[in-house]
Write a protein that holds these residues in place. Structure first.
Motif, PDB file in Angstrom:
ATOM      1  N   LYS A 144       0.776  -1.237   0.075  1.00 39.89           N
ATOM      2  CA  LYS A 144       0.000   0.054  -0.031  1.00 39.89           C
ATOM      3  C   LYS A 144       0.635   1.205  -0.097  1.00 39.89           C
ATOM      4  N   THR A 145       1.912   1.418   0.898  1.00 43.51           N
ATOM      5  CA  THR A 145       2.909   2.473   0.857  1.00 43.51           C
ATOM      6  C   THR A 145       3.331   2.698  -0.485  1.00 43.51           C
ATOM      7  N   ALA A 146       3.815   1.458  -1.022  1.00 40.61           N
ATOM      8  CA  ALA A 146       4.524   1.896  -2.459  1.00 40.61           C
ATOM      9  C   ALA A 146       3.543   2.269  -3.375  1.00 40.61           C
ATOM     10  N   THR A 147       2.230   1.757  -3.455  1.00 32.65           N
ATOM     11  CA  THR A 147       1.239   2.033  -4.490  1.00 32.65           C
ATOM     12  C   THR A 147       0.877   3.640  -4.270  1.00 32.65           C
ATOM     13  N   GLU A 148       0.942   4.065  -3.139  1.00 35.07           N
ATOM     14  CA  GLU A 148       0.457   5.448  -2.828  1.00 35.07           C
ATOM     15  C   GLU A 148       1.594   6.413  -3.396  1.00 35.07           C
ATOM     16  N   GLN A 149       2.812   5.888  -2.951  1.00 33.33           N
ATOM     17  CA  GLN A 149       3.912   6.520  -3.743  1.00 33.33           C
ATOM     18  C   GLN A 149       3.787   6.730  -5.184  1.00 33.33           C
ATOM     19  N   LEU A 150       3.647   5.499  -5.766  1.00 32.48           N
ATOM     20  CA  LEU A 150       3.555   5.510  -7.161  1.00 32.48           C
ATOM     21  C   LEU A 150       2.502   6.332  -7.741  1.00 32.48           C
ATOM     22  N   ARG A 205       1.481   9.096  -6.244  1.00 34.76           N
ATOM     23  CA  ARG A 205       1.713  10.420  -6.171  1.00 34.76           C
ATOM     24  C   ARG A 205       2.567  10.770  -7.608  1.00 34.76           C
ATOM     25  N   ALA A 206       3.592   9.979  -8.051  1.00 31.52           N
ATOM     26  CA  ALA A 206       4.513  10.067  -9.136  1.00 31.52           C
ATOM     27  C   ALA A 206       3.482  10.284 -10.358  1.00 31.52           C
ATOM     28  N   THR A 207       2.604   9.383 -10.188  1.00 28.82           N
ATOM     29  CA  THR A 207       1.515   9.428 -11.442  1.00 28.82           C
ATOM     30  C   THR A 207       0.777  10.394 -11.726  1.00 28.82           C
ATOM     31  N   MET A 208       0.300  11.200 -10.415  1.00 29.62           N
ATOM     32  CA  MET A 208      -0.470  12.619 -10.444  1.00 29.62           C
ATOM     33  C   MET A 208       0.795  13.533 -11.140  1.00 29.62           C
ATOM     34  N   TRP A 209       1.788  13.579 -10.561  1.00 29.69           N
ATOM     35  CA  TRP A 209       2.737  14.654 -10.764  1.00 29.69           C
ATOM     36  C   TRP A 209       2.988  14.580 -12.432  1.00 29.69           C
ATOM     37  N   ILE A 210       3.102  13.381 -12.903  1.00 29.59           N
ATOM     38  CA  ILE A 210       3.370  13.447 -14.461  1.00 29.59           C
ATOM     39  C   ILE A 210       2.127  13.797 -15.032  1.00 29.59           C
TER      40      ILE A 210
END
Lengths: 594, 594
Positions: free
Chosen positions: A491-497, A499-504
């Motif tokens: 879950k932690t890793a998916t949340e990080q991903l 955020r990066a997806t949103m940023w892009i």
């Protein structure tokens, strides 16, 4: 050096991880019962283990050669190829209407994985034929299908993809091969193509080349490319191979690996070709071939990992060095190196990556099946979108990890890993091509970021990440030991991903394209890392629900734990890199050369 | 395919990063003025670029061969070797008393790096000779030094290290080669040694083998090993090579890379040997050779990275594909691929890792110099401890990254990277040995965790991490743009590494050794990642303080920024893995084979 098909792991991936059983509930794949699937997997395991694996070393050492204008494949190759097509292995997922078994692409991927494990250079030939089948099926005329498809489906004839030219690699639009109307509905094809896998050989009666070329006055770039079918032997009226066409292999590349696979420079010298699909629509047809091939290449990553892992495991059990910790002086006998924690860690690392990539490639294949077989239009569209999203990740992440795992396999062997006789080095040499061909992994990253993330305003990627989170939540809800940790890390890793997806997404939306693209490669690594963890978690959850305590399920739990604690924590590092922007890479060649 | 010594980067590493100027302030190295150092670097650049680099490809293609019981090196090898030793390149850091230049080890490392960049297989020969020189200097009798050292220092004779036997690799204590007293003070050496680099060749008049063997009734394991000097030709009274000794190369290994370097199976058949050091104290002497060699191998990692980077950069400037983002249809001409952000990112990644590893290896060398040259006993002891701490990291991290960078170099070339003609693949094949020899990187990790972290109750590692934090703080205090970000990332990563270091320390202290060892490899990666960031930061800080705005300094800033944002964030992932404990790797071979 021996290979044994990893039947239990493959079954676990098919059943627990991706839920292949769903396919038999569809009309299209009603025949693909779990029993039949299992039986075919087992038979493929036998064929690849007994027939293909023993030829892997001889293939590497002899390689293919050009002699008197013909490609000569290594000893045993032609015979093995006959056994391959006579056994029906080429047509697993090919349409029944043209003589195939009409079974799921998922099953074909499992077979393809085993072929790569057994003999990557051999398995490449059918991989290209599959692409030709799909292109003709989707874009060919009825007459073309009638005359060519049957023999391609059986594998009596093989197929090739001819895209690349010296000046046109990743930039396919730069190609210059010409196609001139001959006046009789056919075309004269003239040009030189490079990197043509199995561009020539004598294992099949005919070779069907699919060639990208330009019509006179075609628009510039990719919008002026058309696809042509150019057989090595033109067909007689009765469909048998007749006159030799005006094409030939000019030379073979001397490569780092896959020595047995002839990589040809092909010369088309006014060869007779037949238009496939519409004029100037060749890229669309080529993408049909290429997308299949990309998933196939991802699966090669899985196959080579499995082979490297098996060899390293065997060596680690056999090779004795050192004493157990704390007993260096008390114990006289050396122990197998697998008893040392660092060696076990390396082996677990290799196997966890293998199973994770297997889950990713199989799930992509399952959705390719569902995109045709699901009950409703909506489900089919969703499955198709999923395939499009996952294909670049399956291709790139599995092949990057293929190189990494093959390199770890060498390391487990110590000095012996560097000696060619051992065979461990061949796997690295072979694996190294996969991040390059069918679109370099950098091209995959651009595809993922610039084409796939924006699909449905980000809805496709969002739906995927939500599924990952749902799996994590379900795993957490079991409250079972270890499963909770896996869930939390995922879950932690998916949340990080996320955020990066949103940023892009924001960068793309605001037109800051260079910022989005500058981090495409680390973003792709982050995506693959999370996806891998997702599939391992899915398998663990399914096994838990089913009360499966088989050895395979227990090992799968260990792999998922290992991955959650040692791989998933890297997601943040990749995401940080993904969001670092274009300014960071704003250097000139002069500055780099300083 | 050409190589040009990276003089500006090497100077920046020597001066700004590690502060080589300090050495000239010591009595021992008073002659090593910045001017002299610079001059030698420049001359070495010329020699390696002009003489060694052009032989790299021919060496790979021809390889060394065994003919009539003798090793034949590739065309041009013997002549280049003569130029090498006649030019005085072998004796840069060798003692002046024996004909060397008596200059810092640091300078020798810079020369050695250039030799590897130019021709890794060639550079290996002197690397082994250096080890022999150090072992004899430290442990030989006056007579041995008198008779052998001079010719080894000039390089007229070469040296070898003979540790490994088929059953004794990482576990050196398992070796069985026998040494029987001959009654005249000499010994008869009998046994078979494998992986003997440059075990035979005709480039030098004599080869001095240093061989580990067991005296009759020696204790078991490493405590019963003695070191012997076994010359290929026994010396006449006047010191010239005389009778051929009873030893010979039995065969050469066929290897993945470094084809030109003959890796011999050596047979000692009652060969006459001379004891070096005391009976059963051979391991101590061997570690003298090995520790030097480990730093030398780390530097090979740097050298091969530099070469792979230069080749990729040249290709990226020359190869045209694609159009700039947003101008795909507007612009007709393709651009050099370096104009694509992902390619630039890859090149920056390669160069940042190269400079980081260079800083790490050079700093280790600097402290090796200070351990002999510093003014006070206390400073010398601290420098020695620093060398011991950093050596396994310099060896393992630089060589792991060497493989990674060589692989990235292939990727930049796309399909051409997989074709042997291009030369990019050779760098990967060559680089792949470095994580294996002189102690596998797994062995280095055990050394780091089990031997080096506990030094002075953790005081040695603590002092190092404090220095990293001080550098980060000083960087932050500049308040300069970019420098603050670098400082923050470095500090965060160092704190993460500090926590993992504490965790391991506690495990070791409480006797939970397996927990500490299970994560040794990821811990080592975390350490290397932070150390790399430290050296890039040190360079940036020094340049800032000096007001250095040269192109090299500006590029170094870009490298440090890139590294801080794309590499340092991985520290946390490695640390998480380092602290995951032994239970996670608690699987059996049966479970792995499931």
């Amino acid at each position: 050096m021996t290979y044994r098909a990893a039947l239990n792991d493959i079954r676990f991936a098919l059943n627990a991880i991706v839920g292949a059983g769903r396919l038999a509930e569809t009309e299209r794949y009603a025949d693909a019962t779990p029993e039949l699937v299992d039986q075919i997997v087992e038979e493929a395991g036998r064929f690849t283990t007994e027939v293909l694996a023993p030829l892997n070393t001889v293939g590497d050492r002899q390689g293919s050669h050009l002699k008197d204008g013909k490609v000569v494949t290594p000893d045993g190759w032609a015979d093995a190829y006959r056994q391959f097509w006579e056994g029906g292995w080429n047509g697993v997922a090919a349409p029944a209407a043209h003589g195939g078994m009409g079974l799921p692409i998922l099953l074909q991927m499992a077979v393809s994985e085993m072929m790569t494990s057994a003999n990557m250079a051999f398995g490449l030939c059918p991989l290209l034929t599959q692409g030709a089948i799909h292109a003709l099926e989707a874009h060919g005329t009825d007459e073309q299908k009638e005359r060519y498809l049957g023999k391609l489906v059986t594998g009596e004839w093989t197929g090739t993809m001819n895209l690349t030219e010296p000046q046109a690699g990743s930039d396919v639009g730069a190609l210059t091969t010409k196609a001139e109307p001959a006046g009789d509905g056919t075309y004269k094809i003239t040009g030189t193509k490079i990197y043509i896998t199995y561009g020539d050989h004598e294992m099949a009666e005919n070779i069907i080349h699919l060639v990208l070329a330009r019509l006179p006055d075609a628009p510039l770039g990719t919008r002026g490319i058309s696809l042509f079918l150019v057989p090595k032997y033109l067909l007689n009226e009765d469909g048998t191979p007749g006159t030799r066409n005006a094409l030939r292999p000019l030379s073979l590349e001397k490569k780092l690996g896959i020595h047995a696979s002839p990589t040809c420079v092909m010369s088309y010298e006014g060869a007779t070709g037949f238009l496939v699909g519409e004029e100037n629509q060749g890229m669309k047809a080529m993408f049909t071939m290429m997308n299949d091939a990309r998933l196939g290449v991802g699966t090669q990553g899985v196959g080579i990992m499995e082979r490297a892992f098996q060899q390293a495991l065997a060596y680690a059990q056999e090779r004795k060095q050192g004493k157990p910790v704390g007993k260096q002086h008390a114990q006289k006998e050396m122990v197998p190196i697998i008893e040392h924690a660092d060696v076990r860690r390396t082996l677990l690392h290799m196997k966890a990556l293998t199973m994770a990539a297997r889950g990713l490639c199989y799930d992509t294949a399952l959705h390719a099946d569902l995109s045709m077989a699901a009950a409703t239009e909506e489900e089919r569209a969703a499955a198709k979108a999923r395939v499009e999203l996952l294909t670049p990740v399956a291709k790139s992440w599995s092949t990057d990890k293929g190189v990494e795992v093959a390199s770890l396999g060498i390391q487990v062997h110590g000095g012996m890993g560097f000696i060619e006789e051992t065979g461990a080095a061949q796997h690295l040499r072979d694996a190294r091509i996969a991040p390059i061909y069918e679109g370099t992994n950098g091209i995959q990253a651009l595809d993922l970021v610039a084409r796939k993330l924006p699909m449905q305003m980000g809805g496709v990627v969002r739906a995927y990440l939500e599924e990952v989170v749902e799996t994590a939540d379900a795993l957490r809800a079991t409250n079972a030991p270890h499963l909770v940790t896996i869930a939390d890390r995922l879950k932690t890793a998916t949340e990080q991903l996320g955020r990066a997806t949103m940023w892009i997404g924001q960068k793309l939306a605001s037109g800051e394209i260079e910022d989005a693209l500058a981090g495409a490669t680390p973003y792709q690594s982050a995506f693959g890392t999370v996806a891998g963890g997702f599939y391992l978690a899915k398998g663990v959850l399914a096994a838990h629900k089913a009360g499966d305590e088989s050895p395979t399920a227990q090992t799968a739990l260990q792999l998922a734990r290992f991955y959650a604690e040692q791989e998933l924590p890297h997601t943040e590092g990749y995401c940080a890199a993904a969001m670092s922007g274009a300014d960071l890479v704003g250097v000139t060649a002069e500055q780099l050369a300083s």
